[in-house]
Every structure is written in C-alpha cells, then in structure tokens.
Design an enzyme around this catalytic site. Structure first.
Site, short mmCIF file in Angstrom:
data_model
loop_
_atom_site.label_atom_id
_atom_site.label_comp_id
_atom_site.label_asym_id
_atom_site.label_seq_id
_atom_site.Cartn_x
_atom_site.Cartn_y
_atom_site.Cartn_z
N ASN A 78 0.85 -1.20 0.00
CA ASN A 78 0.00 0.00 0.00
C ASN A 78 0.88 1.24 0.00
OD1 ASN A 78 -2.72 -0.66 0.11
ND2 ASN A 78 -2.77 -0.79 2.34
N CYS A 79 0.47 2.27 -0.71
CA CYS A 79 1.09 3.57 -0.51
C CYS A 79 0.59 4.09 0.83
CB CYS A 79 0.72 4.55 -1.61
SG CYS A 79 1.26 6.23 -1.24
N VAL A 80 1.51 4.31 1.75
CA VAL A 80 1.08 4.63 3.12
C VAL A 80 0.36 5.97 3.20
CG1 VAL A 80 3.34 5.57 3.82
CG2 VAL A 80 1.79 4.69 5.55
#
Lengths: 129, 118
Positions: A78-80
């Site tokens: 995931n892109c944080v």
C-alpha cells in the site's frame, strides 16, 4: 519471461479495475512471468481493508488478493500516505497516529511511492488498473 | 533510469486524482527517472492562474506545478485541441508548459518506457 509490476488505483468495490488487475496478475503468473509486487495507490488502498465483507455470492477481492499473495509469494504494498488519507491503517499506523483501531490486513505492507518507482525501474513493464 | 510519461486527464476541481499523480511524478523525478508530463482533456484547467482550491475543500497543490523544473521535469505539454475546447491559450498558463499537437504528444508517448494516467 518478463517481470511485471502492477499498480492498482481502483477501489475494492464499486469499480472493476481491481478485479481486472487481479485477473491480469493471475494470467501473467500462469504464463510463467514474474510479478515483483502489486502496488496499491489512490482508491486502490481500500483493497487492503480486512473489514471488507461482501455477500457470500459476491467477489471478495480483499480475500482474493491475500490468497494470490500467499500462493504465489507476491508482495502487496500500500502507498502509506494514500492509505492514511483514506482511513486505511496498519497496526503500526494506528499506534503512531493514536487511533484505537486498524483495518489493513497484515499481508499488505505499507510503503512509500519510492517502492513503486524502484519497482518500475526493476521491472520490464508497469501495468496500471 | 526509465522514461516515465505522466498524463493528467482530470479536472483539478472535484477530485484529488491529479494531486496524487503529481506526487508520483515528482517522486519519480527525485528517484532519477526521466519524467515528462502531458495535460489533456479537462486537466488543461490546471494551467489556469488564480485558482483557490481551498474554497472547494482541496489542498492547494496547484502551486506545486510551478516547481516541476526544480525537479528537472522539463517536458510539460498541453494538448492544443483540449486547450482550444476550454478556451485556454498559452498566455493564460500559470506555469511553464508548451502547447502541443496530437502528433507531438503521440511521439512523446511512443518514446516513453512507461505511461501512467491520472
């Protein structure tokens, strides 16, 4: 044999982008290609939400991604920052942001856009959904 | 190093797609990739000056487009046909960008290793 990186921008329910990404990934793997990792960005981060609970006769894309990851040893990232903006948190994020709950599955790791870019550099082809 | 072409297609108002596309473009450039940018369709509205995204609940990411050259993103094209549709001319542009024909844009896309659409 080629090395792919898959970017998923579509949400877990309400559009078919994520489903198409899943099918594409399965197909690529069945043909003997490599998938370095699946990077979830924008609405794609909702795919990591472990609270997704569709009716029993509907596709459970969250489960499908985690199954694919464990069967084929594909990394789900995931892109944080995209995730935090949308209320998708790992246990660590919840702790750091003083939240009582978290919802992202452990199979999804939180990473930065840098992981996407280095993944693109190390792969032959980026495919976005 | 790869040639990454980032295409913006959506309006700056009403969604946050371009904001995340811009993050991706700048991060790619800072990771030493050769990044080019194309504005087409409703995204040509990004070029207009004096917008106030805060009034519609967005962060003002539009001013960040002015920093593209600092990230060594030199190729910034605006689809001429889309600009005409929206009544935008080069003198309106709020940041450095070049009006480009369909053919010019096609060539840029063909030269890219990866094309990403936001």
């Amino acid at each position: 044999m080629s090395k792919f990186i898959i970017q998923v921008n579509g949400t877990v329910y309400g559009s078919t982008a994520s489903f198409r990404a899943l099918r594409f990934t399965e197909s690529v793997l069945s043909l003997g290609h490599q998938v370095s990792h699946i990077f979830f960005y924008q609405q794609g981060v909702f795919n990591s939400n472990s609270l997704v609970c569709p009716a029993s006769d509907e596709h459970d894309l969250h489960r499908a991604w985690t199954k694919l990851a464990s069967e084929h040893n594909v990394k789900l990232v995931n892109c944080v920052s995209a995730a935090l903006r949308r209320g998708v948190l790992s246990a660590q994020d919840a702790l750091e942001n003083d939240k009582q709950q978290y919802n992202a599955s452990e199979q999804f790791t939180m990473g930065g856009l840098g992981e996407l870019v280095t993944g693109i550099e190390q792969s032959e082809r980026l495919v976005c959904f | 190093m790869k040639k990454i072409c980032v295409i913006f297609r959506k309006s700056p108002i009403g969604n946050t797609s371009s904001r995340e596309g811009l993050d991706f473009a700048m991060l790619s450039a800072s990771f030493e990739q050769e990044v080019s940018i194309i504005f087409t369709d409703e995204a040509v509205l990004h070029l207009l000056p004096e917008q106030q995204p805060e009034l519609v609940g967005s962060k003002d990411y539009l001013s960040t487009f002015k920093a593209l050259s600092l990230y060594d993103i030199e190729t910034v094209l605006v689809c001429r046909d889309s600009a005409v549709q929206f009544g935008i001319t080069a003198k309106d542009f709020n940041f450095e960008a070049e009006l480009a024909s369909e053919k010019h844009i096609q060539t840029l896309i063909q030269q890219a290793n990866e094309v990403v659409v936001y």
